[in-house]
Design a protein around this motif. Structure first.
Motif, short mmCIF file in Angstrom:
data_model
loop_
_atom_site.label_atom_id
_atom_site.label_comp_id
_atom_site.label_asym_id
_atom_site.label_seq_id
_atom_site.Cartn_x
_atom_site.Cartn_y
_atom_site.Cartn_z
N ASP A 32 25.05 26.16 -5.25
CA ASP A 32 25.56 25.94 -6.61
C ASP A 32 26.49 24.72 -6.66
N ALA A 33 27.37 24.62 -5.67
CA ALA A 33 28.30 23.50 -5.66
C ALA A 33 27.55 22.19 -5.54
N LEU A 34 26.49 22.23 -4.73
CA LEU A 34 25.72 21.00 -4.55
C LEU A 34 24.97 20.66 -5.84
N PHE A 35 24.50 21.66 -6.51
CA PHE A 35 23.84 21.41 -7.79
C PHE A 35 24.81 20.82 -8.80
N ARG A 36 26.00 21.41 -8.94
CA ARG A 36 26.97 20.87 -9.90
C ARG A 36 27.32 19.44 -9.56
N TYR A 37 27.40 19.17 -8.26
CA TYR A 37 27.71 17.79 -7.86
C TYR A 37 26.58 16.86 -8.23
N LEU A 38 25.35 17.32 -8.02
CA LEU A 38 24.22 16.49 -8.41
C LEU A 38 24.23 16.26 -9.92
N TYR A 39 24.55 17.28 -10.66
CA TYR A 39 24.62 17.14 -12.11
C TYR A 39 25.72 16.15 -12.48
N GLY A 43 24.14 13.39 -14.35
CA GLY A 43 24.32 13.72 -15.77
C GLY A 43 23.12 14.37 -16.41
N ASN A 44 22.23 14.91 -15.58
CA ASN A 44 21.01 15.51 -16.12
C ASN A 44 20.69 16.76 -15.31
N ALA A 45 20.61 17.92 -16.01
CA ALA A 45 20.42 19.19 -15.30
C ALA A 45 19.06 19.28 -14.64
N ALA A 46 18.02 18.88 -15.34
CA ALA A 46 16.66 18.96 -14.78
C ALA A 46 16.54 18.06 -13.56
N LEU A 47 17.04 16.88 -13.71
CA LEU A 47 17.00 15.98 -12.55
C LEU A 47 17.83 16.54 -11.41
N ALA A 48 18.96 17.13 -11.77
CA ALA A 48 19.81 17.72 -10.73
C ALA A 48 19.08 18.84 -9.99
N GLU A 49 18.31 19.65 -10.71
CA GLU A 49 17.56 20.72 -10.05
C GLU A 49 16.48 20.15 -9.14
N THR A 52 17.98 18.85 -6.15
CA THR A 52 18.52 19.87 -5.25
C THR A 52 17.55 20.17 -4.13
N GLY A 53 16.25 20.31 -4.43
CA GLY A 53 15.25 20.56 -3.40
C GLY A 53 15.19 19.41 -2.41
N ASP A 54 15.25 18.17 -2.94
CA ASP A 54 15.21 17.01 -2.04
C ASP A 54 16.43 16.98 -1.12
N VAL A 55 17.58 17.35 -1.71
CA VAL A 55 18.80 17.32 -0.90
C VAL A 55 18.70 18.29 0.27
N GLY A 79 31.76 17.66 2.31
CA GLY A 79 31.74 16.22 2.14
C GLY A 79 30.46 15.61 2.66
N TRP A 80 29.95 16.16 3.77
CA TRP A 80 28.69 15.68 4.32
C TRP A 80 27.54 15.96 3.37
N LEU A 81 27.53 17.15 2.77
CA LEU A 81 26.50 17.50 1.80
C LEU A 81 26.58 16.60 0.58
N TYR A 82 27.79 16.39 0.07
CA TYR A 82 27.95 15.54 -1.11
C TYR A 82 27.52 14.11 -0.86
N LYS A 83 27.72 13.68 0.37
CA LYS A 83 27.31 12.31 0.70
C LYS A 83 25.79 12.19 0.66
N ILE A 84 25.10 13.22 1.19
CA ILE A 84 23.64 13.22 1.12
C ILE A 84 23.20 13.23 -0.33
N ALA A 85 23.87 14.06 -1.14
CA ALA A 85 23.52 14.15 -2.56
C ALA A 85 23.76 12.83 -3.28
N ARG A 86 24.87 12.19 -2.97
CA ARG A 86 25.20 10.92 -3.63
C ARG A 86 24.14 9.87 -3.32
N ASN A 87 23.77 9.78 -2.07
CA ASN A 87 22.76 8.79 -1.68
C ASN A 87 21.41 9.12 -2.30
N LEU A 88 21.11 10.40 -2.42
CA LEU A 88 19.84 10.78 -3.02
C LEU A 88 19.78 10.40 -4.49
#
Lengths: 190, 450
Positions: A32-39, A43-49, A52-55, A79-88
């Motif tokens: 969930d935290a990773l999803f909220r970070y992706l969102y 700024g897009n929930a569908a894209l964030a979902e 999430t699978g890619d992350v 922080g490591w997870l968020y970094k992967i998410a940011r780059n993705l």
């Protein structure tokens, strides 16, 4: 993000060795935290979902190379997870995969009256629209600070900024949001 | 309320107070000057806190988990990478060892480099001498060894001069310097004529440079002990210079440590250089100049006067070192051997030192005592304050019996030094100039081999 009773360090080690159950424990803790970070980043929930699978696929591939360098294991791993998410998210922008989905459907689903729903919906839409108007960094700080309820120090560590930078970003984000929402003095509690 | 706080810090402080349960109004009352700015921000935060954060849908949650499981299965199906980790660990270890070795070698190199300027008694001096030995062992040929020996002789001189300035004993260094000269010359003797000629010039240059350094040091010497040490060094240098004078076309080397009644004009390598304890006197063995018996001959013209010595009235003069074949046997060295560091008393009775007749005037034995206590060094006669060296009666006694001023042996011929005034009547066995002597530089003929 509570990790009480959850030995993250040993769980990560087992997951690195291929233990699926250990991986599931990590997934449940941070999904969930990773999803909220992706969102917050896109700024897009569908894209964030979708992201999430890619992350998590990337997490599986890169988990063997992860090691705790020191400090709070939860903060380090997050922080490591968020970094992967940011780059993705950056990679997805480069692929021009921008799909805008209205946020209303993903907002809170608690029961309210139709009028309240309309009013609340208007307010939420306004807030949503204003949040989307923020920069990625401003949005990230606001979501981590006020949705993740993380301290300035934690936000600084997760985003790779200094605490002072986080304070400045927080102030700018709130100023911009307040201006867009038309919030003025007079609405404060007496 | 703290004055001078930034609005960001005030905002953060208010957010913390609100999260703790205080009202927005209470915070604004504490910051009235910032209330207009703070109020919208704090109210916006209140709206944000009331906004439910987006959550991951169940479908998306399942989909993401399934994809992760598939990736995990693919990873498990790959060959174990533990060996990669082991290999990587081994590589890291090897890399670490290599870096450590490089660091060690670098440190050693720096130490060796730093040791090159060290002096006896200093911590790195041993390393300096060891590195010299190593360089000699690594030398490809005799020519290279000769070059190294010359270089090391210069080093010993530099070290000795450093010791001299402190009046510290430099006898060992002088001995080492003499040994380096000897070995350099020995190496040169092993070369072909062309290389010999080349190295001879190098040898000559080195000896000359060393003499110049000694002269410069003497200018600075202020103590008697320093001058005495410099005398030792000059003796050694003189001996080295005589190598050049004696060099012929055939590689030769005269062992210097033992007295030799006769000396072939073309010195040949009869035996390895014998070190005269404590140090070898490579060339100008005083015993090679059997000029005359100390008591029976006032003096003798130095038949072999390879090089004139720079005139220096303050400096003692020494008899020649080379002896003609026909010269009478040199007297046996006295007990005051070169190795004996005890001062050799410049006996007015012309006590020979190391085979050299004491310089005496034609009419009397030298009476003038040296300015300082002379000490035989490395087989060379102790410096005395000679004024003149009388010629032997049967050789070169000038008609007027005038004493012949004997240039100090080993002096570089071409330094504009005084030459030995040739007697008007040269003895039969007056040495002739050696064909291979320092070209044009010899002032005194060298005995030829009969």
């Amino acid at each position: 993000m509570s990790t009480s009773g959850f030995d993250l360090a040993s769980t990560v080690v087992r997951a690195q060795e291929g233990d699926q159950a250990a991986f599931d424990a990590i997934y449940d803790q941070f999904a969930d935290a990773l999803f909220r970070y992706l969102y917050a980043r896109c700024g897009n929930a569908a894209l964030a979902e979708e992201l999430t699978g890619d992350v998590w696929v990337r997490v599986v591939e890169r988990l063997p190379a992860f090691h705790f360098a020191g400090g709070d294991p939860t903060a380090v791993f997050a922080g490591w997870l968020y970094k992967i998410a940011r780059n993705l998210v950056i990679d997805s922008y480069r692929r021009k995969r921008t799909v805008h989905v209205p946020l209303t459907e993903t907002l809170s689903s608690h029961d309210i009256s139709p009028d309240e729903r309309v009013i609340a919906g208007d307010a939420r839409r306004a807030l949503h629209a204003a949040i989307e108007q923020l920069t990625t960094d401003q949005r990230e700080v606001l979501l981590l600070r006020f949705f993740e309820e993380r301290s300035n120090a934690e936000v600084a560590q997760l985003t790779g900024r200094s605490e002072n930078a986080v304070k400045v970003m927080q102030h700018r984000a709130l100023t911009a949001l307040a201006r867009m929402l038309g919030v003025r003095r007079g609405q404060r509690d007496a | 309320m703290r004055r001078g706080e930034s609005i960001e810090c005030i905002l953060q402080r208010c957010l913390a107070r609100i999260a703790a349960g205080e009202s927005i109004a209470a915070c604004l009352r504490d910051y009235p000057e910032h209330a207009d700015e703070l109020a919208p921000l704090l109210e916006t935060v209140a709206e944000l806190r009331g906004w439910a954060p987006p959550t991951l849908s169940d479908a998306a949650r399942r989909t993401a988990r399934a994809r992760a499981h598939a990736a995990l299965a693919v990873r498990r199906s790959r060959p174990s990478r533990r060996w990669l980790r082991v290999w990587a660990g081994g590589m890291r270890l090897a890399l670490g060892a290599t870096l450590a070795l490089l660091l060690l070698l670098g440190t050693l190199g720096i130490s060796v480099a730093a040791a090159q300027s060290s002096l006896p008694g200093q911590p790195l001096y041993g390393l300096k001498r060891q590195s010299e030995e190593l360089r000699l062992q690594l030398a490809n040929d005799a020519e290279q060894q000769a070059e190294l020996r010359l270089q090391f002789a210069g080093r010993r001189l530099d070290e000795a001069l450093a010791e001299v300035s402190d009046c510290a004993g430099a006898a060992d260094l002088m001995s080492d310097m003499a040994q380096e000269y000897d070995k350099a010359w020995l190496a040169i003797a092993q070369l072909d004529p062309a290389a010999q000629a080349r190295l001879r010039d190098r040898f000559k240059e080195a000896v000359r440079a060393h003499r110049q350094a000694l002269d410069a040091a003497r200018q600075r010497a202020t103590s008697a002990c320093a001058r005495a040490e410099l005398d030792r060094a000059e003796h050694v240098n003189d001996g080295a210079a005589e190598h050049i004078a004696t060099l012929t076309s055939t590689p030769t080397f005269i062992p210097t440590s033992t007295p030799m009644p006769t000396v072939t004009r073309t010195p040949t390598l009869r035996r390895p250089a014998v070190r005269r304890t404590p140090t070898p006197a490579p060339t100008a063995s005083p015993t090679d100049t059997p000029t005359s018996a100390p008591t029976e001959m006032p003096t003798e013209t130095p038949t072999a006067m390879p090089m004139a010595r720079r005139s220096d009235s303050a400096r003692p003069r020494r008899p020649p070192t080379l002896a003609p074949i026909d010269m009478p046997p040199a007297p046996a060295p006295t007990d005051a051997a070169p190795t004996d560091d005890t001062p050799a008393t410049p006996a007015p009775s012309a006590t020979p030192v190391d085979g050299y007749p004491a310089p005496v005037t034609p009419s009397a034995t030298p009476t003038e005592a040296p300015t300082e206590t002379p000490m035989p060094v490395d087989g060379y006669p102790a410096p005395v304050t000679p004024i003149e060296v009388p010629t032997p009666p049967e050789t070169s006694v000038p008609p007027g019996g005038e004493p012949i001023v004997t240039p100090e042996p080993g002096a570089t011929p071409d330094d504009g030094l005084e030459e030995t005034p040739a007697p008007t009547d040269q003895p039969v066995d007056q040495p002739t100039t050696a064909p291979t002597a320092a070209d044009g530089e010899r002032r005194t003929p060298v005995p030829t081999i009969e």
